[in-house]
Write a protein that holds these residues in place. Structure first.
Motif, PDB file in Angstrom:
ATOM      1  N   UNK A   3       1.758  -4.357   5.425  1.00  0.00           N
ATOM      2  CA  UNK A   3       1.574  -4.991   6.721  1.00  0.00           C
ATOM      3  C   UNK A   3       0.516  -6.101   6.743  1.00  0.00           C
ATOM      4  N   UNK A   4       0.093  -6.539   5.567  1.00  0.00           N
ATOM      5  CA  UNK A   4      -0.924  -7.584   5.531  1.00  0.00           C
ATOM      6  C   UNK A   4      -0.270  -8.961   5.672  1.00  0.00           C
ATOM      7  N   UNK A   5       0.445  -9.149   6.784  1.00  0.00           N
ATOM      8  CA  UNK A   5       1.289 -10.325   6.950  1.00  0.00           C
ATOM      9  C   UNK A   5       0.524 -11.640   7.039  1.00  0.00           C
ATOM     10  N   UNK A   7       0.806  -1.219   0.000  1.00  0.00           N
ATOM     11  CA  UNK A   7       0.000   0.000   0.000  1.00  0.00           C
ATOM     12  C   UNK A   7       0.841   1.271   0.000  1.00  0.00           C
ATOM     13  N   UNK A   8       2.168   1.134  -0.046  1.00  0.00           N
ATOM     14  CA  UNK A   8       3.000   2.322  -0.131  1.00  0.00           C
ATOM     15  C   UNK A   8       4.398   2.005  -0.607  1.00  0.00           C
ATOM     16  N   UNK A   9       5.024   2.995  -1.236  1.00  0.00           N
ATOM     17  CA  UNK A   9       6.443   2.951  -1.579  1.00  0.00           C
ATOM     18  C   UNK A   9       7.137   3.737  -0.483  1.00  0.00           C
ATOM     19  N   UNK A  10       7.572   3.029   0.540  1.00  0.00           N
ATOM     20  CA  UNK A  10       8.016   3.695   1.760  1.00  0.00           C
ATOM     21  C   UNK A  10       9.419   4.270   1.639  1.00  0.00           C
ATOM     22  N   UNK A  11      10.292   3.582   0.933  1.00  0.00           N
ATOM     23  CA  UNK A  11      11.654   4.080   0.809  1.00  0.00           C
ATOM     24  C   UNK A  11      12.176   3.785  -0.584  1.00  0.00           C
ATOM     25  N   UNK A  12      13.118   4.596  -1.046  1.00  0.00           N
ATOM     26  CA  UNK A  12      13.715   4.434  -2.371  1.00  0.00           C
ATOM     27  C   UNK A  12      15.211   4.704  -2.246  1.00  0.00           C
ATOM     28  N   UNK A  13      16.004   3.801  -2.793  1.00  0.00           N
ATOM     29  CA  UNK A  13      17.448   3.984  -2.853  1.00  0.00           C
ATOM     30  C   UNK A  13      17.851   3.954  -4.315  1.00  0.00           C
TER      31      UNK A  13
END
Length: 455
Positions: free
Chosen positions: A429-431, A410-416
């Motif tokens: 988080x839908x584990x 549901x999100x692109x939380x970090x980008x390197x």
């Protein structure tokens, strides 16, 4: 904790190195809520995250050998999100207290492999640092008000308390005085913009945060962050509704999707900030209207978007999670909370003591608000979004708006970045979604390589 080899494409889990290093390190790992920040400088990799005791835990690895060096707890800080290297110096932004509720600092790393946890404070701020970047010889940071990171929260700064409103802060010049920033620079940071310059409602403004920011084409870009239904929750507690109609009005009028800004000439008389995506007008509550009964009205934001509406066409886009520049283009990763909206609507209705019928209104609130303001009916598309500005003179384009093949991302939380390639770290988080035989994708975060030269 994992190490990924860019040349072989192999991933190696490093967690056991920490656990086997001794009870002190194993216990520290088990008390860490999550690894949120990662830095790499002078042969040392630093991984950090909030701990259960309102502190942060750090873990150090040897970048050359992959060996675990040590770990430590920093009880004076409550959160750490990002590192940045500027003029060959590593810096990090932190918050003080539970989720940064008592202010923030920027830290300069002064360590090495033999002493990996040496830092000095080079900024003293009234709010926690969220993201940070280098722009025209200075460090710029965005701030997040520390009041509940990823859930509903009623507490927060007093409406209109401008000193702690989410804002953009600018450091002294890195080249002035001693090389880089030092403790002598702690009081020299300036707030050059905050959300009160856009958001007309002071209660809603008190719930804003700022997220990703990047230097691109000679200008600084940044975006807003909005914990789902937090503004609604805060407004309803501050101004309790007198009936179901006033409750619906508050739900509808407190919704905000992300807004994207850019600015230049900071701190000068000719400073200019442009709204790229957002609203010309937003609802503001007047508690004295209607003889004290209160009323909402659209008022000017004193901004006109250059390219489009908030959310970049998706009213459920609520976090501007990360911005990076690669291959001459600016990429923006966001969070889209449409998939979890039903659950959060039910949760919010229960917490606020609203009737069950209000849950559906809360779940659909972003779309209802967009319809009321623009008469448009944007479709909901599950999954986080990635956008790209192909030049400083063009609007953003969609790279992907459905979680890159898994709408539970549901999100692109970090980008390197690695040259022109991107590595996207997703939030998922839908584990409990673990059945490979059903028609629902699997839960759990993903690391995705995106070769931008291919398109």
């Amino acid at each position: 904790m994992y190490q990924y080899d860019l040349h072989t494409g192999q991933s190696v889990e490093k967690t056991a190195l920490v656990k086997n290093a001794g009870p002190e390190h194993a216990n520290r790992l088990s008390s860490t809520a999550g690894i949120r920040a990662a830095g790499n400088h002078q042969g040392v990799v630093l991984l950090a995250g909030p701990a259960l005791a309102q502190s942060i835990n750090l873990f150090a690895f040897d970048a050359d050998t992959g060996a675990f060096i040590s770990s430590t707890t920093m009880p004076q800080y409550g959160n750490m999100r990002h590192f940045v290297v500027a003029d060959n110096v590593l810096y990090a932004g932190v918050g003080v207290g539970a989720n940064g509720s008592a202010g923030g600092h920027v830290l300069r790393w002064t360590g090495d492999k033999t002493n990996p946890f040496s830092f000095v404070e080079v900024a003293d701020l009234p709010a926690q640092a969220a993201d940070l970047t280098v722009h025209q010889g200075r460090i710029f940071i965005s701030t997040w008000i520390g009041t509940g990171d990823d859930g509903l929260a009623a507490d927060g700064p007093v409406a209109g308390a401008a000193d702690v409103l989410a804002g953009i802060w600018m450091s002294p010049r890195l080249a002035d005085g001693d090389p880089g920033l030092t403790p002598a620079d702690s009081a020299g940071w300036r707030k050059v913009w905050d959300v009160s310059e856009y958001e007309p409602d002071p209660t809603v403004a008190s719930t804003y945060a700022l997220g990703g920011l990047a230097s691109y084409g000679g200008q600084l870009y940044w975006g807003t962050m909005h914990v789902p239904l937090k503004a609604t929750y805060t407004h309803l507690l501050r101004y309790p509704p007198v009936d179901e109609e006033s409750s619906r009005a508050t739900i509808q009028n407190t919704q905000r999707s992300i807004s994207i800004f850019r600015g230049r000439n900071f701190g000068l008389d000719r400073q200019q900030v442009d709204l790229l995506y957002g609203a010309t007008e937003l609802p503001k509550y007047d508690p004295a209207a209607n003889g004290g009964a209160g009323a909402w009205a659209l008022v000017s934001t004193n901004n006109t978007p250059l390219y489009g509406s908030g959310g970049l066409g998706n009213p459920y886009n609520n976090y501007t999670w990360k911005m990076v520049v690669a291959g001459g283009r600016l990429f923006v990763g966001t969070m889209d909370w449409s998939y979890i909206s039903k659950d959060l609507g039910n949760q919010a209705a229960q917490q606020l003591g609203l009737p069950a019928s209000a849950a559906a209104t809360l779940s659909a609130a972003p779309v209802l608000a967009e319809q009321a303001r623009t008469r448009e009916n944007p479709p909901a598309t599950f999954g986080g979004d990635l956008f790209v500005f192909n030049s400083p003179w063009s609007p953003a384009e969609v790279v992907d708006n459905a979680g890159f093949g898994n709408y539970l991302n549901y999100g692109i939380r970090n980008i390197v970045t690695d040259g022109t390639d991107l590595y996207l770290g997703t939030a998922n988080p839908m584990n409990l979604r673990t059945d490979p035989n059903d028609d629902i994708p699997e839960g759990g975060w993903e690391l995705i390589q995106l070769r931008t030269r291919a398109w």
